[in-house]
Design a protein around this motif. Structure first.
Motif, PDB file in Angstrom:
ATOM      1  N   LYS A   1       0.858  -1.173   0.000  1.00 57.90           N
ATOM      2  CA  LYS A   1       0.000   0.000   0.000  1.00 57.90           C
ATOM      3  C   LYS A   1       0.900   1.230   0.000  1.00 57.90           C
ATOM      4  O   LYS A   1       1.683   1.438   0.923  1.00 57.90           O
TER       5      LYS A   1
ATOM      6  N   SER B   1      -3.936   6.956  -2.315  1.00 56.01           N
ATOM      7  CA  SER B   1      -3.448   5.700  -1.762  1.00 56.01           C
ATOM      8  C   SER B   1      -3.833   4.560  -2.690  1.00 56.01           C
ATOM      9  O   SER B   1      -5.001   4.434  -3.075  1.00 56.01           O
ATOM     10  N   LYS B   2      -2.855   3.740  -3.069  1.00 58.21           N
ATOM     11  CA  LYS B   2      -3.103   2.610  -3.971  1.00 58.21           C
ATOM     12  C   LYS B   2      -2.367   1.383  -3.493  1.00 58.21           C
ATOM     13  O   LYS B   2      -1.402   1.474  -2.750  1.00 58.21           O
ATOM     14  N   LYS B   3      -2.829   0.221  -3.965  1.00 57.73           N
ATOM     15  CA  LYS B   3      -2.139  -1.038  -3.723  1.00 57.73           C
ATOM     16  C   LYS B   3      -1.421  -1.414  -5.002  1.00 57.73           C
ATOM     17  O   LYS B   3      -2.056  -1.730  -6.011  1.00 57.73           O
TER      18      LYS B   3
ATOM     19  N   THR C   1       1.382   5.607  -1.281  1.00 56.47           N
ATOM     20  CA  THR C   1       0.731   6.858  -1.641  1.00 56.47           C
ATOM     21  C   THR C   1       1.450   7.429  -2.855  1.00 56.47           C
ATOM     22  O   THR C   1       2.661   7.633  -2.821  1.00 56.47           O
TER      23      THR C   1
END
Length: 90
Positions: A65, A76-78, A67
């Motif tokens: 995870k 925010s991404k995975k 940013t």
């Protein structure tokens, strides 16, 4: 009197908590472990020991995870490790 539920009335919470947990955990991992940039996900295959007895297994990708900035905003991404690596190079 015995009351039987039809299939529409049965929920996952109606069953014993210990039954099917391995399947549910594998399902959660398989659906969650996915990169939001490249779409890379869980891979499935067989364990092949010396005895050649094939048993099913899955390979998880390295999802973190993080940013990232998109259009001037922090989002925010995975992302998988390879996408994070390529973003730091750019």
């Amino acid at each position: 009197m015995l009351h039987l539920k039809c299939c529409a009335e049965i929920t996952p919470w109606d069953h014993d908590e210990n039954v099917g947990q391995g399947f549910l955990n594998a399902w959660r991992i398989a659906t969650m472990a996915k990169c939001q940039r490249c779409g890379k996900g869980t891979q499935f295959g067989n364990n092949r020991p010396w005895s050649r007895k094939a048993t099913r297994r899955n390979w998880q990708i390295n999802v973190q995870k993080v940013t990232v900035f998109e259009n001037g905003r922090a989002v925010s991404k995975k992302l998988c490790a390879s996408c994070i690596k390529s973003l730091t190079k750019a």
